[in-house]
Scaffold this active site. Structure first.
Site, PDB file in Angstrom:
ATOM      1  N   ASP A  84     -10.336  -3.954   4.068  1.00 23.98           N
ATOM      2  CA  ASP A  84      -9.320  -4.176   3.037  1.00 23.98           C
ATOM      3  C   ASP A  84      -9.268  -5.626   2.555  1.00 23.98           C
ATOM      4  O   ASP A  84      -9.425  -6.560   3.339  1.00 23.98           O
ATOM      5  CB  ASP A  84      -7.957  -3.773   3.619  1.00 23.98           C
ATOM      6  CG  ASP A  84      -6.889  -3.612   2.560  1.00 23.98           C
ATOM      7  OD1 ASP A  84      -7.205  -3.162   1.451  1.00 23.98           O
ATOM      8  OD2 ASP A  84      -5.718  -3.930   2.862  1.00 23.98           O
ATOM      9  N   HIS A  85      -8.998  -5.778   1.263  1.00 24.76           N
ATOM     10  CA  HIS A  85      -8.804  -7.086   0.625  1.00 24.76           C
ATOM     11  C   HIS A  85      -9.913  -8.069   0.974  1.00 24.76           C
ATOM     12  O   HIS A  85      -9.670  -9.188   1.435  1.00 24.76           O
ATOM     13  CB  HIS A  85      -7.431  -7.666   0.998  1.00 24.76           C
ATOM     14  CG  HIS A  85      -6.327  -7.084   0.171  1.00 24.76           C
ATOM     15  ND1 HIS A  85      -6.176  -7.355  -1.167  1.00 24.76           N
ATOM     16  CD2 HIS A  85      -5.339  -6.227   0.487  1.00 24.76           C
ATOM     17  CE1 HIS A  85      -5.128  -6.690  -1.646  1.00 24.76           C
ATOM     18  NE2 HIS A  85      -4.616  -5.985  -0.662  1.00 24.76           N
ATOM     19  N   HIS A 183       3.152  -7.192  -1.670  1.00 28.88           N
ATOM     20  CA  HIS A 183       2.703  -7.343  -0.294  1.00 28.88           C
ATOM     21  C   HIS A 183       3.746  -8.093   0.537  1.00 28.88           C
ATOM     22  O   HIS A 183       4.500  -8.924   0.016  1.00 28.88           O
ATOM     23  CB  HIS A 183       1.386  -8.120  -0.242  1.00 28.88           C
ATOM     24  CG  HIS A 183       0.222  -7.377  -0.800  1.00 28.88           C
ATOM     25  ND1 HIS A 183      -0.412  -6.363  -0.119  1.00 28.88           N
ATOM     26  CD2 HIS A 183      -0.434  -7.488  -1.983  1.00 28.88           C
ATOM     27  CE1 HIS A 183      -1.408  -5.893  -0.844  1.00 28.88           C
ATOM     28  NE2 HIS A 183      -1.439  -6.557  -1.979  1.00 28.88           N
ATOM     29  N   GLY A 212       1.326  -2.658  -0.967  1.00 24.68           N
ATOM     30  CA  GLY A 212       2.679  -3.144  -0.742  1.00 24.68           C
ATOM     31  C   GLY A 212       3.696  -2.041  -0.522  1.00 24.68           C
ATOM     32  O   GLY A 212       4.880  -2.207  -0.837  1.00 24.68           O
ATOM     33  N   SER A 214       5.119  -0.928   2.107  1.00 17.10           N
ATOM     34  CA  SER A 214       6.151  -1.150   3.120  1.00 17.10           C
ATOM     35  C   SER A 214       7.501  -1.469   2.488  1.00 17.10           C
ATOM     36  O   SER A 214       8.549  -1.179   3.071  1.00 17.10           O
ATOM     37  CB  SER A 214       5.750  -2.297   4.055  1.00 17.10           C
ATOM     38  OG  SER A 214       4.625  -1.959   4.826  1.00 17.10           O
ATOM     39  N   ASN A 233      -0.974   2.345   0.826  1.00 13.89           N
ATOM     40  CA  ASN A 233      -1.290   1.321   1.816  1.00 13.89           C
ATOM     41  C   ASN A 233      -0.028   0.774   2.468  1.00 13.89           C
ATOM     42  O   ASN A 233       0.923   0.409   1.771  1.00 13.89           O
ATOM     43  CB  ASN A 233      -2.026   0.150   1.150  1.00 13.89           C
ATOM     44  CG  ASN A 233      -3.458   0.460   0.817  1.00 13.89           C
ATOM     45  OD1 ASN A 233      -3.856   1.621   0.760  1.00 13.89           O
ATOM     46  ND2 ASN A 233      -4.246  -0.573   0.574  1.00 13.89           N
TER      47      ASN A 233
END
Length: 294
Positions: A84-85, A183, A212, A214, A233
């Site tokens: 990821d990223h 994020h 982001g 969460s 995600n």
């Protein structure tokens, strides 16, 4: 069971008009918690290792990747590995040999032209090596410690027509879109732009990803899945659950020194969070067929 392919899980979720949850992991406890939580929810899941997590592990990808792979192969549900990223081309080129079936190449920090050129090159290399490639267009915010962007801040959104050309010209397999999440949010009060999501979903023919997550409340998250998000995600929510559980345990047991005691409490808290978030994602489309688990 054998490692699942990220592309297959996302395609199955999109076909079912549902979404597959993807969780960022940092430690073995994260890995075990994600798999345990997914097994409790009877759902496929994606384990994600970010470039930042690799940096935390002294810049070494293989130890955590091998732990993730070994744990995934023992799971009772399909588990895929996703890098990821990724901004480093050197790290990108380690993905396939480390067991990853997918990578999110992050060139969002660059100007549009440079982003497109770098992402196209990454997608071509990734496809040549069997990788499913995700990219991001439109700043999500909150990475590298900068303040999360306001949901209506300039540059915080993905523009549909620009995204259409970007996907076409880069050749990526999925696109992470900026629709109001951020994020590293520690509160769940993000408000998503569902009208924009509808336009993006109607314009693009690749699966859409929400980063982001969460910070997104349950109802907003469920609505995003109904609106076309196929991959969700999650990272910070696990760290919050782990930290709160360990803090509570150590407060109640100030003389504790056996790390297994408090790490197990943290692991259990993360597993519960995984199960709850997967069920929230599924609740977004209660009439849809479930994503197959075997």
């Amino acid at each position: 069971m054998p490692l699942a392919q990220t592309g297959d899980l996302v395609a199955a979720a999109a076909q079912a008009k549902s979404a597959v949850a993807a969780f960022n992991v940092i430690t073995l406890e994260h890995i075990e918690a994600v798999i345990t939580g997914a097994e409790a929810a009877r759902s496929p899941v994606i384990l994600q290792i970010s470039e930042n997590a690799v940096k935390f592990r002294y810049g070494r990808l293989m130890p955590l990747a091998q732990a993730a792979r070994a744990s995934a192969e023992l799971a009772a549900v399909p588990v895929a590995l996703h890098l990821d990223h990724v901004q480093s081309d050197e790290l990108l080129r380690q993905a396939a040999d480390a067991g990853f079936s997918s990578v999110m190449y992050d060139a969002a920090r660059l100007t549009y032209a440079r982003n497109l050129a770098a992402t196209k090159a990454a997608a071509e290399w990734g496809h040549a090596h069997g990788l499913w490639v995700e990219a991001e267009l439109g700043q999500v915010g909150g990475k590298k410690g900068e303040p999360p962007l306001d949901a209506h801040a300039p540059g915080a959104r993905t523009r549909p027509l620009e995204a259409l050309g970007y996907v076409r010209d880069s050749g990526v397999d999925a696109l992470a879109v900026a629709i109001g999440s951020s994020h590293a949010m520690t509160t769940r009060d993000a408000v998503l732009d569902h009208d924009l999501l509808a336009r993006l979903s109607g314009t693009l023919d690749v699966p859409l990803v929400l980063h982001g997550s969460s910070g997104v409340p349950d109802d907003e998250l469920a609505a995003a899945v109904r609106g076309g998000i196929a991959k969700v995600n999650v990272g910070t929510a696990l760290n919050i659950a782990m930290t709160q559980a360990i803090r509570a345990y150590l407060t109640a047991n100030p003389d504790a020194v056996d790390s297994r005691r408090y790490l197990s409490v943290g692991r259990e808290a993360m597993a519960r969070t995984v199960t709850e978030l997967i069920r929230t994602v599924r609740a977004g489309v209660p009439d849809a067929d479930p994503v197959p688990i075997g």
